[in-house]
Design an enzyme around this catalytic site. Structure first.
Site, PDB file in Angstrom:
ATOM      1  CE  LYS A 179      -1.444 -10.848   6.340  1.00  0.00           C
ATOM      2  NZ  LYS A 179      -0.111 -11.045   5.745  1.00  0.00           N
ATOM      3  CE  LYS A 185      -8.534 -12.167   0.056  1.00  0.00           C
ATOM      4  NZ  LYS A 185      -7.568 -11.585  -0.872  1.00  0.00           N
ATOM      5  CE  LYS A 210      -1.703  -1.261   3.267  1.00  0.00           C
ATOM      6  NZ  LYS A 210      -0.389  -1.901   3.137  1.00  0.00           N
TER       7      LYS A 210
END
Ligand code: TRP
Length: 330
Positions: free
Chosen positions: A196, A193, A112
């Site tokens: 969102k 995967k 991140k």
């Protein structure tokens, strides 16, 4: 004693079938075997910038979806993290026993941070806040996916360190991963995967998507160079479509083979779409009923906070006492 389960989920919008089949659906099924606390972690969400109006909406939307999906508020607690101040308080207390080196090793932080121009200290502290969520309630089980295992490990390390410095205080949490068939991949890219945050239009099926949109997304899903289902040679896209069907239907592998072997991709997709819609439509109807009266949601969230606050506060009190910071004379 029935084990206490704690799980946290970030209130970003876009909750999708991967979240449902991988986590939420299992929580609903398991909830009566445990004392469950489902925590909507808004304080984690703000470790990267969120548009306030969107965050506000996402928190309510998530709570509404939990209820619509079948979380039973008579038995399980739905708690918005920021409504129980003890989360922040314990996070600070734990920060003081957490070596920076442990946090520097966190792979999610590294990933991140690499994507941000300026990295907030909150992003670095993120795993400590998560440890606080878990340890605050002396949770026995923390059901998380693979990507969060390192954070739960860290929570255990922090608990252990605290216990050895200040005496037995925290219960050691165990992880529990969702059962098989639960890892749903992106429909536009079945090698990653379902997420969102992915931006591709055909990436995910949202839990609140209207039936027409669900159908369109699934019909456009990536498959492979075959034209009909072949269980020996199928690629990840076809496997993913079959996983979605199987997870919703609960069919056995044998039933899946019997029914789908040789079926053309167009028909496969149609059936996956129908199966998905038949599960999401009743949930969406309940969602509309639940959210029609916004004060109902507020009442549920208030009730959740009221019930867990004494547990949380007594942990913080104990921790303060152990550490020797000010507590009232008794
Ligand atoms: N970090 C978790 C995630 O992104 C969310 C989370 C926060 C969590 N606190 C938690 C998960 C406590 C389990 C327990 O998925």
């Amino acid at each position: 004693m029935i084990p206490r389960v704690l799980s946290g989920i970030q209130p970003s919008g876009n909750l999708h079938i991967g979240n449902y089949l991988g986590a939420l659906g299992n929580w609903v099924k398991m909830q009566h075997q445990f004392e469950s606390i489902f925590c909507i972690v808004d304080l984690h969400a703000i470790t990267v910038y969120q548009k306030p109006e969107e965050l506000r909406t996402s928190i309510r939307e998530m709570a509404g979806i939990f209820l619509a999906a079948g979380i039973d508020p008579k038995h399980s607690r739905i708690v918005v993290q920021s409504t129980v101040p003890a989360h922040s308080e314990l996070a600070w207390l734990l920060t003081c026993v957490t070596p920076m080196g442990w946090l520097e090793r966190m792979t999610q932080f590294k990933a991140k941070a690499a994507a941000q121009e300026s990295v907030g200290d909150g992003l670095f502290q993120y795993p400590v806040l998560m440890a606080a969520d878990i340890l605050l309630y002396q949770a026995n089980l923390v059901p998380v996916g693979e990507d969060q295992m390192q954070h739960v490990e860290l929570a255990r390390d922090i608990a252990q360190r605290f216990n050895s410095l200040y005496g037995e205080t925290f219960v050691m949490p165990a992880t529990k991963i969702a059962e098989v068939g639960a890892r749903i991949m992106g429909l536009d890219d079945p090698t990653s995967k379902m997420s969102k945050s992915a931006t591709g239009a055909g990436h995910r099926v949202g839990l609140l998507d209207p039936p027409e949109k669900i159908k369109k997304t699934i019909m456009k899903a990536t498959t492979d160079s075959n034209s009909a289902v072949d269980f020996e040679t199928m690629g990840p896209g076809v496997r993913n479509l079959l996983s979605i069907f199987q997870a919703f239907s609960g069919w056995t592998n044998e039933q899946m083979r019997q029914h789908f072997a040789g079926l053309r991709y167009g028909d496969l997709k149609k059936q996956v779409a129908e199966m998905t819609i038949s599960h999401l439509e009743p949930m969406q109807t309940r969602y509309r009923e639940i959210t029609a009266d916004p004060t109902y949601l507020d009442r549920i969230l208030q009730e959740g906070a009221d019930i867990v606050t004494p547990i949380a506060n007594s942990t913080v009190e104990l921790v303060k006492e152990r550490m020797g910071i000010y507590t009232k004379a008794r």
